[in-house]
Design a protein around this motif. Structure first.
Motif, short mmCIF file in Angstrom:
data_model
loop_
_atom_site.label_atom_id
_atom_site.label_comp_id
_atom_site.label_asym_id
_atom_site.label_seq_id
_atom_site.Cartn_x
_atom_site.Cartn_y
_atom_site.Cartn_z
N ARG A 85 78.26 -34.98 95.25
CA ARG A 85 78.96 -33.76 94.84
C ARG A 85 79.09 -32.82 96.04
NH1 ARG A 85 76.62 -32.23 88.86
NH2 ARG A 85 76.31 -34.34 88.07
N ARG A 86 79.67 -31.68 95.80
CA ARG A 86 79.72 -30.66 96.83
C ARG A 86 78.31 -30.14 97.08
NH1 ARG A 86 84.29 -26.23 95.92
NH2 ARG A 86 83.28 -25.57 97.85
N TRP A 87 78.02 -29.89 98.35
CA TRP A 87 76.68 -29.41 98.71
C TRP A 87 76.36 -28.09 98.02
CZ3 TRP A 87 72.16 -30.69 100.50
CH2 TRP A 87 71.31 -29.72 101.02
N SER A 88 77.35 -27.19 98.00
CA SER A 88 77.17 -25.89 97.35
C SER A 88 78.24 -25.70 96.29
CB SER A 88 77.27 -24.77 98.39
OG SER A 88 77.13 -23.50 97.77
N PRO A 89 77.87 -25.37 95.07
CA PRO A 89 78.88 -25.16 94.03
C PRO A 89 79.86 -24.07 94.42
CG PRO A 89 76.66 -25.26 93.09
CD PRO A 89 76.50 -25.18 94.57
N ALA A 90 81.06 -24.18 93.91
CA ALA A 90 82.10 -23.21 94.23
C ALA A 90 81.83 -21.89 93.51
CB ALA A 90 83.47 -23.77 93.84
N GLY A 91 82.48 -20.84 94.01
CA GLY A 91 82.41 -19.53 93.35
C GLY A 91 81.07 -18.85 93.45
N GLN A 92 80.39 -18.99 94.56
CA GLN A 92 79.07 -18.38 94.71
C GLN A 92 79.17 -16.86 94.90
OE1 GLN A 92 75.77 -20.06 94.66
NE2 GLN A 92 77.30 -21.18 93.47
N ALA A 93 78.25 -16.13 94.26
CA ALA A 93 78.15 -14.67 94.43
C ALA A 93 77.28 -14.41 95.65
CB ALA A 93 77.57 -14.03 93.17
N TRP A 94 77.89 -14.58 96.83
CA TRP A 94 77.10 -14.52 98.06
C TRP A 94 76.52 -13.13 98.30
CZ3 TRP A 94 75.63 -18.95 99.72
CH2 TRP A 94 76.45 -20.07 99.61
N ARG A 95 77.29 -12.08 98.03
CA ARG A 95 76.78 -10.73 98.28
C ARG A 95 75.58 -10.43 97.40
NH1 ARG A 95 77.84 -5.57 96.16
NH2 ARG A 95 79.30 -6.48 94.66
N GLU A 96 75.66 -10.80 96.14
CA GLU A 96 74.55 -10.53 95.24
C GLU A 96 73.33 -11.35 95.64
OE1 GLU A 96 75.47 -10.84 91.14
OE2 GLU A 96 77.35 -9.71 91.28
N GLN A 97 73.56 -12.62 95.99
CA GLN A 97 72.42 -13.46 96.37
C GLN A 97 71.78 -12.98 97.67
OE1 GLN A 97 72.73 -17.87 95.07
NE2 GLN A 97 74.82 -17.35 95.69
N ALA A 98 72.61 -12.53 98.60
CA ALA A 98 72.05 -12.00 99.85
C ALA A 98 71.23 -10.74 99.60
CB ALA A 98 73.19 -11.72 100.84
N THR A 99 71.70 -9.90 98.70
CA THR A 99 70.96 -8.67 98.39
C THR A 99 69.59 -8.99 97.80
OG1 THR A 99 73.03 -7.47 97.99
CG2 THR A 99 71.01 -6.54 97.05
N VAL A 100 69.57 -9.88 96.83
CA VAL A 100 68.31 -10.23 96.18
C VAL A 100 67.40 -10.98 97.15
CG1 VAL A 100 67.27 -11.52 94.29
CG2 VAL A 100 69.39 -10.26 93.92
N ALA A 101 67.98 -11.85 97.98
CA ALA A 101 67.16 -12.55 98.98
C ALA A 101 66.54 -11.56 99.95
CB ALA A 101 68.02 -13.57 99.72
N GLY A 102 67.28 -10.53 100.33
CA GLY A 102 66.72 -9.50 101.20
C GLY A 102 65.58 -8.75 100.55
N LEU A 103 65.73 -8.43 99.26
CA LEU A 103 64.64 -7.76 98.53
C LEU A 103 63.43 -8.67 98.42
CD1 LEU A 103 66.70 -6.02 95.70
CD2 LEU A 103 65.58 -4.92 97.66
N ALA A 104 63.66 -9.96 98.21
CA ALA A 104 62.55 -10.91 98.14
C ALA A 104 61.83 -10.98 99.48
CB ALA A 104 63.05 -12.29 97.73
N CYS A 105 62.58 -10.95 100.58
CA CYS A 105 61.94 -10.94 101.90
C CYS A 105 61.14 -9.67 102.11
CB CYS A 105 63.01 -11.09 102.99
SG CYS A 105 63.78 -12.73 103.06
N LEU A 106 61.66 -8.53 101.62
CA LEU A 106 60.90 -7.29 101.69
C LEU A 106 59.59 -7.40 100.92
CD1 LEU A 106 60.50 -4.24 102.25
CD2 LEU A 106 61.91 -3.79 100.22
N SER A 107 59.66 -7.97 99.73
CA SER A 107 58.45 -8.14 98.93
C SER A 107 57.47 -9.08 99.62
CB SER A 107 58.83 -8.69 97.55
OG SER A 107 57.67 -8.93 96.78
N LEU A 108 57.99 -10.16 100.21
CA LEU A 108 57.12 -11.08 100.95
C LEU A 108 56.45 -10.37 102.12
CD1 LEU A 108 56.10 -13.99 101.49
CD2 LEU A 108 58.18 -14.35 102.85
N ALA A 109 57.22 -9.53 102.82
CA ALA A 109 56.65 -8.79 103.95
C ALA A 109 55.56 -7.84 103.49
CB ALA A 109 57.76 -8.03 104.68
N LEU A 110 55.77 -7.16 102.37
CA LEU A 110 54.73 -6.26 101.84
C LEU A 110 53.49 -7.05 101.44
CD1 LEU A 110 56.86 -3.84 99.61
CD2 LEU A 110 55.85 -3.38 101.85
N GLY A 111 53.69 -8.24 100.86
CA GLY A 111 52.55 -9.05 100.48
C GLY A 111 51.75 -9.55 101.66
#
Length: 930
Positions: A85-111
């Motif tokens: 199949r395609r490696w990445s499904p079509a129609g990804q919400a990249w901006r939203e995923q990048a935002t949440v991934a950034g918040l997760a990295c912030l949380s990881l850094a605090l931990g």
């Protein structure tokens, strides 16, 4: 490698494992409604898959095999699907995923922030649970969990006796889920690290994964807007309650913080779009949650009921008849069936036993948790108020006065925002938000008021944080929109913005306070014990003295690092008690606290192999064949009291196994630290005085069963080793020691000395005669092979001898102290038993070394004054009056070498209640040698 880099290495390995385990599941089961956030869902699907797969594999295989098997299967499936199949499904919400991934990295850094600059690291937080997680992870690397429906408590742990492994086996916390421990072990196998090298990093990663899990539930599962879900996720990233769970190393609950919203996401998607893949995804999420942390099931249950009620069609939608009504129930039934088929059932069947929800006293048995006696603030779950332990204070500490000023208004504001959020959700027909936001509040009210259970309330709040925050954000958004409908919206909106800024500042402040306090109250220093493990080879026999100053978490860390050795002595960790001795009293190594007697006659300073963290380790000289310290305990510890209620109150130790573990009559729930309430029996050095005599016997040493395998087994023994007797005296005097009928005249001088009496036939019978009125104390007996012409007397001028006696008086006590040793400064010092209160101290006159100093004192405890008693009167001793608060206290003789505390001798205890001194008791021992 620096500790923080070790932790990051473990984080990257864990992410790699979760990616390969989750990509096939996300590709096959994730429905279109959630496929826009595919890359956020992939590690969560991997976490659920790993929890279930490692649970089943771990029953039959060690993680050394299971981890590689899961990684290989996941990688093969990932490559096959990516090629097909395609490696990445079509129609990804990249901006939203990048935002949440950034918040997760912030949380990881605090931990991971408390790790920054740490030269050593074992775990974060002043907790005891490290003694469960660390050794169990090491055990699971090498052996399967080995338990089934018919054998819930598991198989006997193999390898060397270890009190920590026994503790885990007996109390069986595996019945609450083993997913975290197995993932912990699997990451260690793949990274080539020991458990402590990635423990804190894995905890921080799992909390970081709770952010995309919560976001996906709110965004894809409940249909909330991106700003609403993102703002809630941002608040969760800096939430002090969640970080508290991470810093205190509650691994089982930490993994559930990500698995709970992921399981709810699958359920919500299945109820909205019933299909086989979504039902499988929901069942997988629930199975992983049960494999990780069974006690969170009640919270999932109330949320399940809420989602079912919202999913039932209204009267206007009954066109489908009974099929529409039964469809949600069919989905739920399918979810439960899949979860029960996937979940390792051995975790679930003993959950009732593990958490004693049903005691013989019914729900009243929940009223006492293991360590928490008071309910934490509700606002703590939202990150605003102090943490449950006073040492980990949030910004609003009740003793600061700020909480008293702001707390009532903040509590009202939080409840108002939740109420407005629920109202707005109803008016906008966002019933799913109400379905997951209101039931946790009802459950919290029940655990708080209907069935009061402080510890359950403490655990429930962080698990509910993301749902409660979603309601708070909904309320804030609703107020903002209501203000916009007014004629003059600027002023109300400015007030709302100011309130939001204050809440955000308080949240950040509480998180900062938590991180700062964690750095000051950490088990990180216990990593130093790794050097001790490197100094003692595997298989060596090791005596652990059991000194009071390193009982509890430090003893747990000590036993963890010495897990490959044969432990002896008395070990009292946070949760377990271990006791066993060898008949000959000879071990390859011995470990002592720096403030206790290190048996100088047996272990000269040249035999020291390691020192650190207030401990000293010695290698036993090869020539020693028998040793008996007459002031050491030779009987097992006894239980003082039994923790818990109902059935747990009947727990009693009935015997001790050859491996050093206690056997019980009765039942105890886990995690109550029942065994921490055992104490060694009181012992005294034998005393001979006033024309008395003492009979002793030295047996023929027998080769113990494990001596042949013990490091440096002592072979080639001669039939007649030399006998040495160590005696303590406070006077110049003469005693007679008869050995097998042959008398030996010994001239004693003040202090401690070892007298070598030549070679003896065994068994040897000794009788000590003392013709004077001054006591002589017998310290030890020793047999060893020595060269001819060795010294007959060996004196130890740097050893401390303290003899004391107390006599209660009206309002205080009389204290007599005799001291001989180095020229250190003696101080009588009184502290609270909890170590938090300082009652006062008084400095005594110093003197030259090796000269007996005699002190006769009267302590006026109510007035916090001390006097020296002399003929014809009293003289007040210069000192300091400290805090006078009700409680239990202990008096010490501290000996100071400059600014360093060189020795600590406990003398007496008393209680201050209603301004009255009661319960004055002399500490056992009467003679201290150190």
């Amino acid at each position: 490698m620096a500790p923080i880099l070790e932790q990051l290495n473990g984080v990257l390995v864990a992410l790699g494992l979760l990616f390969f385990a989750g990509y096939p599941v996300a590709t096959l089961l994730l429905p279109n409604e959630a496929r826009r956030w595919f890359w956020l869902a992939t590690p969560l699907a991997g976490l659920a898959t790993a929890s279930v797969a490692l649970g089943w594999l771990g029953i039959f295989f060690p993680m050394a095999a299971a981890a590689w098997a899961l990684l290989a299967l996941g990688a093969a499936a990932t490559v096959a699907l990516a090629l097909r199949r395609r490696w990445s499904p079509a129609g990804q919400a990249w901006r939203e995923q990048a935002t949440v991934a950034g918040l997760a990295c912030l949380s990881l850094a605090l931990g991971l922030l408390p790790l920054w600059g740490q030269p050593d690291l074992l775990a974060l937080g002043p907790n005891w649970d490290i003694e469960i997680y660390l050794p169990l992870a090491e055990y699971l690397k090498r052996w399967p969990a080995g338990f089934s429906l018919a054998e819930l408590s598991g198989r006997p742990f193999a390898d060397y006796p270890n009190p920590l492994l026994w503790r885990v086996n007996f109390f069986d916390p595996r019945s609450a889920g083993l997913a975290f421990q197995q993932l912990h072990a699997a990451v260690g196998v793949l990274a080539g690290q020991e458990a402590h090298q990635h423990f804190a990093g894995l905890l921080a990663l799992l909390y970081a994964l709770s952010l995309p899990a919560g976001f996906l539930l709110l965004r894809a599962g409940l249909g909330l807007s991106f700003p609403h879900a993102a703002l809630t996720t941002a608040l969760l990233a800096i939430n002090a309650a969640g970080l508290y769970i991470v810093f205190w190393s509650f691994g089982q609950q930490t993994i559930s913080l990500a698995l709970l919203p992921f399981a709810l996401l699958g359920l919500a998607l299945a109820l909205q779009r019933p299909a086989r893949p979504t039902v499988l995804l929901a069942g997988l999420g629930l199975a992983a949650l049960l494999a990780g942390f069974v006690p969170v099931a009640p919270l999932y249950g109330v949320l399940l009921v809420g989602l079912i009620l919202v999913s039932l069609p209204g009267p206007a939608r009954w066109a489908g008849g009974a099929a529409d009504l039964l469809r949600p129930l069919t989905v739920v039934a399918g979810t439960l069936a899949v979860s029960l088929a996937l979940a390792p059932w051995a975790y679930l069947s003993a959950a009732r036993r593990a958490y004693h929800f049903w005691d013989e006293q019914g729900l009243s048995g929940l009223s006492r948790g293991p360590d928490v006696a008071q309910f934490p603030s509700f606002g703590w779950a939202l990150g605003l108020f102090r943490s449950p332990e006073g040492g980990l204070a949030g910004l609003l500490d009740p003793q600061s006065g700020l909480e008293g000023l702001l707390a009532p208004g903040l509590r009202f504001l939080l409840l108002l925002l939740m109420a407005v959020g629920a109202y707005v959700a109803v008016t906008r027909r966002q019933f799913l938000l109400v379905a997951v936001g209101v039931p946790p509040l009802l459950l919290l009210v029940g655990v708080r008021y209907l069935w009061p259970y402080p510890y359950g309330y403490l655990k429930l709040l962080p698990s509910s944080s993301f749902l409660l925050l979603a309601l708070v954000v909904a309320g804030g958004v609703g107020l903002w929109q209501m203000a916009g409908e007014l004629r003059q919206p600027r002023l109300p909106r400015a007030g709302i913005a100011l309130g939001a800024a204050v809440l955000a500042a308080l949240t950040a402040g509480s998180t900062g306070q938590l991180i700062g306090s964690i750095r000051g109250q950490s088990t990180a220093e216990y990593r130093t014990l790794q050097g001790l493990a490197e100094a003692i080879p595997p298989g060596a026999s090791v005596l652990v003295s059991g000194y009071r100053d390193y009982q509890g978490p430090k003893a747990g860390a000590l036993a963890y690092f010495l897990r490959k050795t044969n432990l002896y002595g008395y070990v009292q960790t946070g949760f377990s008690t271990f006791f066993r001795l060898r008949d000959d009293g000879v071990y390859d190594f011995a470990i002592f606290n720096e403030l206790e007697d290190s048996q100088r006659e047996l272990y000269p300073e040249g035999q020291r192999v390691w020192q650190g963290l207030g401990l000293k380790a010695y290698r036993t000289p090869e020539a020693v064949e028998y040793y008996r310290d007459l002031g050491a305990a030779v009987a097992p510890p006894v239980i003082e009291a039994s923790a818990g209620q109902g059935k747990a109150s009947g727990l009693r130790i009935t015997d001790w196994t050859e491996e050093g573990y206690p056997e019980f009559q009765g039942w105890s729930p886990p995690l109550l630290g029942v065994l921490a309430e055992t104490t060694p029996p009181q012992v005294h050095y034998p005393e001979v005085v006033r024309r008395g005599n003492l009979d002793l016997t030295v047996p023929q040493p027998a080769l113990e069963a494990d001596a042949a395998e013990s490091l440096g087994a002592r072979g080639g023994r001669r039939m007649r080793p030399e006998l040495a007797v160590t005696l303590a005296s406070f006077r110049d005097q003469r005693v007679t020691l008869v050995v097998n009928g042959q008398p030996h005249a010994l001239n004693l001088t003040p202090g401690l000395a070892s007298y070598r009496l030549g070679r003896v036939a065994l068994p040897a019978r000794l009788t000590l005669y003392n013709e004077s009125n001054f006591p002589v104390f017998v310290k030890s007996l020793m047999l060893r092979q020595t060269e001819e012409g060795s010294a007959r007397v060996e004196r130890f001028p740097d050893v401390v001898l303290v003899r004391w006696a107390t006599r209660p008086t009206e309002g205080g006590l009389r204290l007599a102290v005799d001291y001989i040793g180095p020229a250190w400064q003696p101080v009588v010092d009184i502290y609270g038993l909890d170590g938090k209160r300082h009652y006062g101290y008084w400095s005594l006159p110093s003197g030259p070394a090796s000269v007996v100093r005699t002190y006769r004192l009267r302590l006026d405890l109510p007035r916090q004054q001390t006097f020296t008693l002399q003929r014809g009167g009293e003289t007040r001793v210069i000192g300091w009056q400290g805090e006078r608060a009700e409680g239990d206290y202990r008096g010490y003789l501290f000996l100071w070498q400059g600014q360093k505390l060189a020795q600590s001798v406990p003398l007496f205890t008393f209680t201050l209640r209603d301004n009255q001194i009661t319960g004055i008791e002399e500490e056992a021992g009467e003679l201290f040698i150190g």
